[in-house]
Write a protein that holds these residues in place. Structure first.
Motif, PDB file in Angstrom:
ATOM      1  N   GLY A 150      49.065  27.912  56.299  1.00 15.18           N
ATOM      2  CA  GLY A 150      49.025  28.930  57.348  1.00 15.18           C
ATOM      3  C   GLY A 150      48.876  30.319  56.764  1.00 15.18           C
ATOM      4  O   GLY A 150      49.138  30.556  55.581  1.00 15.18           O
ATOM      5  N   GLY A 151      48.472  31.253  57.599  1.00 14.03           N
ATOM      6  CA  GLY A 151      48.266  32.612  57.127  1.00 14.03           C
ATOM      7  C   GLY A 151      46.977  32.725  56.337  1.00 14.03           C
ATOM      8  O   GLY A 151      46.203  31.770  56.200  1.00 14.03           O
ATOM      9  N   PHE A 152      46.732  33.920  55.807  1.00 13.56           N
ATOM     10  CA  PHE A 152      45.462  34.234  55.167  1.00 13.56           C
ATOM     11  C   PHE A 152      45.675  34.820  53.778  1.00 13.56           C
ATOM     12  O   PHE A 152      46.602  35.599  53.549  1.00 13.56           O
ATOM     13  CB  PHE A 152      44.669  35.214  56.034  1.00 13.56           C
ATOM     14  N   TYR A 153      44.783  34.437  52.867  1.00 12.98           N
ATOM     15  CA  TYR A 153      44.818  34.949  51.506  1.00 12.98           C
ATOM     16  C   TYR A 153      44.474  36.446  51.485  1.00 12.98           C
ATOM     17  O   TYR A 153      43.935  37.000  52.445  1.00 12.98           O
ATOM     18  CB  TYR A 153      43.829  34.192  50.631  1.00 12.98           C
ATOM     19  N   SER A 154      44.715  37.069  50.334  1.00 15.34           N
ATOM     20  CA  SER A 154      44.602  38.526  50.237  1.00 15.34           C
ATOM     21  C   SER A 154      43.188  39.029  49.959  1.00 15.34           C
ATOM     22  O   SER A 154      42.750  40.007  50.559  1.00 15.34           O
ATOM     23  CB  SER A 154      45.529  39.050  49.137  1.00 15.34           C
ATOM     24  N   ALA A 155      42.472  38.380  49.025  1.00 18.93           N
ATOM     25  CA  ALA A 155      41.221  38.990  48.566  1.00 18.93           C
ATOM     26  C   ALA A 155      40.373  37.993  47.803  1.00 18.93           C
ATOM     27  O   ALA A 155      40.875  36.997  47.274  1.00 18.93           O
ATOM     28  CB  ALA A 155      41.530  40.193  47.664  1.00 18.93           C
ATOM     29  N   LEU A 156      39.078  38.291  47.749  1.00 20.86           N
ATOM     30  CA  LEU A 156      38.144  37.609  46.862  1.00 20.86           C
ATOM     31  C   LEU A 156      37.671  38.592  45.802  1.00 20.86           C
ATOM     32  O   LEU A 156      37.405  39.763  46.095  1.00 20.86           O
ATOM     33  CB  LEU A 156      36.932  37.069  47.629  1.00 20.86           C
ATOM     34  N   ASP A 157      37.521  38.096  44.599  1.00 22.11           N
ATOM     35  CA  ASP A 157      37.146  38.924  43.453  1.00 22.11           C
ATOM     36  C   ASP A 157      35.725  39.468  43.611  1.00 22.11           C
ATOM     37  O   ASP A 157      34.885  38.869  44.293  1.00 22.11           O
ATOM     38  CB  ASP A 157      37.231  38.064  42.192  1.00 22.11           C
ATOM     39  N   PHE A 186      22.454  30.073  52.249  1.00 20.60           N
ATOM     40  CA  PHE A 186      23.907  29.942  52.201  1.00 20.60           C
ATOM     41  C   PHE A 186      24.307  28.642  51.501  1.00 20.60           C
ATOM     42  O   PHE A 186      25.217  28.625  50.662  1.00 20.60           O
ATOM     43  CB  PHE A 186      24.491  29.986  53.616  1.00 20.60           C
ATOM     44  N   ALA A 187      23.629  27.545  51.840  1.00 15.95           N
ATOM     45  CA  ALA A 187      23.961  26.252  51.226  1.00 15.95           C
ATOM     46  C   ALA A 187      23.733  26.294  49.717  1.00 15.95           C
ATOM     47  O   ALA A 187      24.537  25.754  48.936  1.00 15.95           O
ATOM     48  CB  ALA A 187      23.129  25.145  51.865  1.00 15.95           C
ATOM     49  N   ALA A 188      22.655  26.943  49.288  1.00 15.92           N
ATOM     50  CA  ALA A 188      22.401  27.052  47.851  1.00 15.92           C
ATOM     51  C   ALA A 188      23.455  27.922  47.180  1.00 15.92           C
ATOM     52  O   ALA A 188      23.912  27.625  46.062  1.00 15.92           O
ATOM     53  CB  ALA A 188      21.003  27.633  47.629  1.00 15.92           C
ATOM     54  N   ARG A 189      23.853  28.992  47.849  1.00 15.24           N
ATOM     55  CA  ARG A 189      24.864  29.893  47.285  1.00 15.24           C
ATOM     56  C   ARG A 189      26.211  29.198  47.130  1.00 15.24           C
ATOM     57  O   ARG A 189      26.965  29.477  46.191  1.00 15.24           O
ATOM     58  CB  ARG A 189      24.999  31.136  48.181  1.00 15.24           C
ATOM     59  N   GLU A 190      26.524  28.293  48.041  1.00 12.42           N
ATOM     60  CA  GLU A 190      27.810  27.591  47.995  1.00 12.42           C
ATOM     61  C   GLU A 190      27.955  26.740  46.735  1.00 12.42           C
ATOM     62  O   GLU A 190      29.077  26.363  46.360  1.00 12.42           O
ATOM     63  CB  GLU A 190      27.970  26.711  49.239  1.00 12.42           C
ATOM     64  N   LYS A 191      26.845  26.418  46.074  1.00 11.02           N
ATOM     65  CA  LYS A 191      26.900  25.604  44.856  1.00 11.02           C
ATOM     66  C   LYS A 191      27.176  26.450  43.614  1.00 11.02           C
ATOM     67  O   LYS A 191      27.379  25.904  42.529  1.00 11.02           O
ATOM     68  CB  LYS A 191      25.581  24.845  44.686  1.00 11.02           C
ATOM     69  N   ARG A 192      27.175  27.770  43.762  1.00  7.08           N
ATOM     70  CA  ARG A 192      27.423  28.639  42.623  1.00  7.08           C
ATOM     71  C   ARG A 192      28.917  28.674  42.284  1.00  7.08           C
ATOM     72  O   ARG A 192      29.766  28.256  43.063  1.00  7.08           O
ATOM     73  CB  ARG A 192      26.944  30.060  42.936  1.00  7.08           C
ATOM     74  N   VAL A 193      29.216  29.220  41.108  1.00  3.66           N
ATOM     75  CA  VAL A 193      30.606  29.442  40.720  1.00  3.66           C
ATOM     76  C   VAL A 193      31.189  30.531  41.622  1.00  3.66           C
ATOM     77  O   VAL A 193      30.647  31.641  41.698  1.00  3.66           O
ATOM     78  CB  VAL A 193      30.703  29.859  39.242  1.00  3.66           C
ATOM     79  N   ARG A 194      32.281  30.202  42.290  1.00  8.43           N
ATOM     80  CA  ARG A 194      32.821  31.107  43.299  1.00  8.43           C
ATOM     81  C   ARG A 194      33.628  32.243  42.668  1.00  8.43           C
ATOM     82  O   ARG A 194      34.239  32.063  41.605  1.00  8.43           O
ATOM     83  CB  ARG A 194      33.722  30.343  44.267  1.00  8.43           C
ATOM     84  N   PRO A 195      33.686  33.395  43.330  1.00  6.12           N
ATOM     85  CA  PRO A 195      34.615  34.442  42.884  1.00  6.12           C
ATOM     86  C   PRO A 195      36.054  33.950  42.999  1.00  6.12           C
ATOM     87  O   PRO A 195      36.373  33.117  43.851  1.00  6.12           O
ATOM     88  CB  PRO A 195      34.348  35.594  43.859  1.00  6.12           C
ATOM     89  N   GLY A 196      36.917  34.491  42.158  1.00  3.48           N
ATOM     90  CA  GLY A 196      38.329  34.135  42.229  1.00  3.48           C
ATOM     91  C   GLY A 196      38.949  34.594  43.538  1.00  3.48           C
ATOM     92  O   GLY A 196      38.539  35.597  44.126  1.00  3.48           O
ATOM     93  N   CYS A 197      39.940  33.849  43.986  1.00  2.00           N
ATOM     94  CA  CYS A 197      40.656  34.168  45.228  1.00  2.00           C
ATOM     95  C   CYS A 197      42.092  34.545  44.897  1.00  2.00           C
ATOM     96  O   CYS A 197      42.779  33.810  44.175  1.00  2.00           O
ATOM     97  CB  CYS A 197      40.638  32.969  46.177  1.00  2.00           C
ATOM     98  N   ASP A 198      42.533  35.686  45.391  1.00  2.83           N
ATOM     99  CA  ASP A 198      43.945  36.055  45.276  1.00  2.83           C
ATOM    100  C   ASP A 198      44.670  35.367  46.430  1.00  2.83           C
ATOM    101  O   ASP A 198      44.557  35.776  47.586  1.00  2.83           O
ATOM    102  CB  ASP A 198      44.114  37.573  45.356  1.00  2.83           C
ATOM    103  N   ASP A 199      45.399  34.303  46.096  1.00  2.00           N
ATOM    104  CA  ASP A 199      45.899  33.410  47.139  1.00  2.00           C
ATOM    105  C   ASP A 199      47.325  33.717  47.583  1.00  2.00           C
ATOM    106  O   ASP A 199      47.980  32.864  48.172  1.00  2.00           O
ATOM    107  CB  ASP A 199      45.793  31.947  46.690  1.00  2.00           C
ATOM    108  N   LYS A 200      47.805  34.930  47.315  1.00  2.00           N
ATOM    109  CA  LYS A 200      49.081  35.291  47.928  1.00  2.00           C
ATOM    110  C   LYS A 200      48.826  35.771  49.361  1.00  2.00           C
ATOM    111  O   LYS A 200      47.761  36.301  49.682  1.00  2.00           O
ATOM    112  CB  LYS A 200      49.816  36.347  47.106  1.00  2.00           C
ATOM    113  N   GLN A 201      49.823  35.566  50.213  1.00  2.00           N
ATOM    114  CA  GLN A 201      49.714  35.972  51.613  1.00  2.00           C
ATOM    115  C   GLN A 201      50.656  37.145  51.849  1.00  2.00           C
ATOM    116  O   GLN A 201      51.879  36.995  51.754  1.00  2.00           O
ATOM    117  CB  GLN A 201      50.057  34.784  52.524  1.00  2.00           C
TER     118      GLN A 201
END
Length: 671
Positions: A310-317, A398-413
């Motif tokens: 539940g809730g939402f993460y803080s940020a994407l790198d 979008f589908a092609a982009r989803e296969k790339r290495v993703r930016p890091g996610c700051d997963d604190k809420q």
């Protein structure tokens, strides 16, 4: 070997857990060591999605030679500005005083053992470049000043503490409240306005939702100039690369005046208020661009930022694979190879792929370069056909982009940032008649209550189910405002009860009852070198402004004088500041606006689903000062709201203490 940061929950601190620097988290162990050894403190403040924080980490903190100097000369403390906005606020203000210019991140501050800063900067390279000194030389000079010129340092410290104390607002006077600051703020914004690209500064450009909220309020009051400035800015932002044209959601700011190239980090705190703005702009104009932008924000939020618990993460790198923006941008050949000739014929001119690459002269960051209708006309195809080609092209990219290495996610809420998004979801869900968005807002509220509300107090941060840190003013104020938005979007008894508990806690733990206004930290918070009472808006709205706004509205809803009086004391405290520089205080301007012309409270009581039909009919008629609450039969309500139940809806309309007779016909209420 990992350093002391390895046991910290903050994703930002964990990024530095393997540095050769002998890092400490902020706390008594580090502070006591500095006092005991009479060593200055090197304080480094940043956040996980910050590009230049990563650059300085690579240049300096991962370097054994730099780390050896840091460890020899200083007690080194790393702080996540998102977890400790109290520290960030104090030391950013100190940087302004010491350096004579605004700060930012990474923030690099040298403190005496009593926590007073005596030298401050932001990013420093290991060796001199960008007209900046090398970090090793800088540290040697700072340490020498502490040991050899201590008298000068201590004299400066005394002056700096005095200057920080003088930044606090003085007790408010008795000057009458007038609408003059509202008109002056529009004039000030008009003077700064970019009539071509929108916004209120040259590059870099930040979205600054507070100013746009203010202008949309003035637009609803009939100010055509305010309307034009707000809507042009929102259009230009939505057409630029500061918004992710493929995946939705806004980046933190644009490095150019055309909103085309952002720093690519995506922050939760921006996107909640922007969602609310685009919903209001759509309601005002019916423009598809505004609707699509709001839907894009929510799509990104639910796809990438919602936590399983539940809730939402803080940020994407901003960075992936060590490069800023790599996840989002395209080489000239990459996009074309993915699309059919028909898709390319539309996507290339719409996204600007037929122009020279706009990102570092080698890549494209998609923008809305040409209107779809114009492209369709130039190709001689129907608009519907062009829209289908663009949708297909976007889906492939979008589908092609989803296969790339993703930016890091700051997963604190974070409580405050979740509250900003909850308010945006609830408001946009109500305005755009999206009950699914309202349900998401309610679910996030339930998460915050279950995990971050404990013994009548809020905690500031949660990661993997573990909540920590004493809540700040923004946590209480933003959440109270979010609850009022959620109550209007879909009434729940528990939300009203919680709003009253939050309001009482806000007064008990943060208000300066004597001078007015609210401290950023609670009365029982750790003692720091100063205790700010911020009133001006930054990237997020001011806690004082939101607290005063929400308390004023809750006070009118419930007829509760304690809430109204606290709001009035806060407004009085900052009134002189509003008069001198109103454009810096857009949230408090909304408080002033509703103190001068009281909000209108519309209560509906009756059975579902008839109540829903009335709400849908009323929605297009509501003004910016209207609050609409649909109270279903059977709901347990406080005395002020306990209207008689009936087998068909009845409406009560009140402004302040003046109420009109009950209305039982929808046509009469609409009139």
């Amino acid at each position: 070997m990992p350093n002391r940061l390895a046991t910290e929950p903050s994703p930002y601190l964990l990024q530095h857990a393997d540095n050769p620097v002998d890092w400490y988290p902020w706390g008594e162990e580090a502070l006591e060591k500095a006092r005991r050894e009479d060593r200055p403190i090197l304080l480094s403040i940043g956040y996980s999605a910050c590009h230049w924080c990563h650059v300085m980490a690579h240049d300096c903190f991962e370097d054994a030679e730099v780390a050896a100097v840091m460890n020899r000369l200083f007690v080194n403390i790393k702080v996540d500005r998102e977890e400790r906005p109290d520290l960030d606020q104090i030391y950013q203000a100190a940087h302004q005083l010491l350096a004579g210019r605004g700060g930012g991140w990474p923030l690099t501050v040298f403190l005496t053992p009593d926590q007073t800063p005596f030298f401050a900067g932001t990013y420093f390279p290991k060796t001199p470049r960008y007209n900046l000194p090398g970090f090793i030389d800088l540290m040697e000079n700072v340490a020498r000043a502490w040991h050899e010129r201590r008298g000068e340092v201590l004299a400066q410290n005394a002056a700096l503490r005095e200057a920080l104390a003088e930044q606090q607002p003085a007790a408010g006077g008795d000057a009458p409240l007038t609408a003059a600051p509202l008109a002056q703020a529009v004039r000030d914004l008009a003077q700064a306005f970019d009539p071509v690209w929108g916004g209120f500064s040259r590059a870099p450009k930040f979205p600054r939702p507070g100013e746009l909220f203010f202008l949309l309020r003035r637009a609803q009051a009939g100010d055509a100039q305010a309307r034009d400035m707000a809507l042009l800015t929102l259009r230009r932002m939505a057409s630029g690369g500061v918004v992710d044209q493929l995946g939705g959601g806004f980046c933190r700011y644009s490095v150019d005046e055309q909103w085309a190239i952002p720093h690519f980090e995506k922050m939760l705190y921006d996107n909640g208020p922007l969602l609310q703005l685009y919903a209001d702009a759509w309601a005002m104009t019916g423009e598809a661009l505004f609707r699509d932008t709001a839907e894009g924000i929510v799509g990104w939020l639910l796809r990438e930022m919602r936590a399983p618990e539940g809730g939402f993460y803080s940020a994407l790198d901003a960075d992936s694979e060590g490069h800023e923006g790599r996840f989002y941008v395209w080489t000239p050949d990459e996009a074309r190879a993915l699309l059919s000739a028909e898709e390319w014929s539309v996507a290339a001119p719409v996204y600007g792929f037929d122009a020279p690459p706009n990102f570092e002269n080698t890549h494209w960051n998609p923008i809305l370069a040409k209107p779809l209708a114009e492209v369709a006309a130039s190709l001689g195809i129907p608009a519907t056909g062009a829209a289908q080609r663009l949708a297909s092209a976007r889906a492939r990219l979008f589908a092609a982009r989803e296969k790339r290495v993703r930016p890091g996610c700051d997963d604190k809420q974070l409580t405050a940032w979740n509250a900003l998004m909850i308010a945006g979801l609830a408001h946009a869900g109500r305005v755009m008649q999206r009950p699914d968005w309202v349900a998401e807002a309610h679910a996030a509220l339930d998460f915050v209550r279950a995990k971050l509300w404990r013994d009548g107090r809020l905690l500031a941060s949660c990661k993997q189910g573990e909540a920590r840190l004493n809540g700040y003013l923004d946590d209480y104020a933003f959440l109270l405002d979010a609850l009022l938005e959620a109550l209007q979007a879909g009434f729940r008894e528990q939300d009203l009860a919680w709003a009253c508990e939050l309001a009482d806690a806000l007064l008990a733990h943060f208000e300066d009852a004597e001078s007015g206004g609210f401290f950023f930290t609670s009365h029982d918070h750790e003692a720091l070198i100063t205790r700010p009472k911020p009133g001006y808006d930054n990237a997020t709205p001011s806690g004082n402004g939101v607290a005063a706004f929400a308390l004023q509205r809750l006070g009118h809803l419930l007829g509760e004088a304690r809430y109204l009086d606290a709001s009035q004391r806060c407004l009085r405290l900052f009134h002189a500041h509003l008069t001198q520089m109103p454009v810096a205080y857009p949230t408090l301007l909304a408080v002033l606006d509703e103190a001068l012309v009281l909000p209108r409270v519309i209560l509906l009581r009756g059975p579902q689903p008839a109540l829903g039909e009335w709400v849908d009919a009323l929605a297009p008629k509501l003004g910016v000062r209207d609050m609409l609450f649909a109270l279903p039969n059977g709901a347990a309500l406080p005395a002020a709201l306990a209207k008689p139940e009936a087998d068909r809806p009845t409406a009560w309309v009140c402004s302040g203490t003046a109420c009109q007779p009950p209305v039982t016909a929808l046509s009469g209420l609409l009139a």
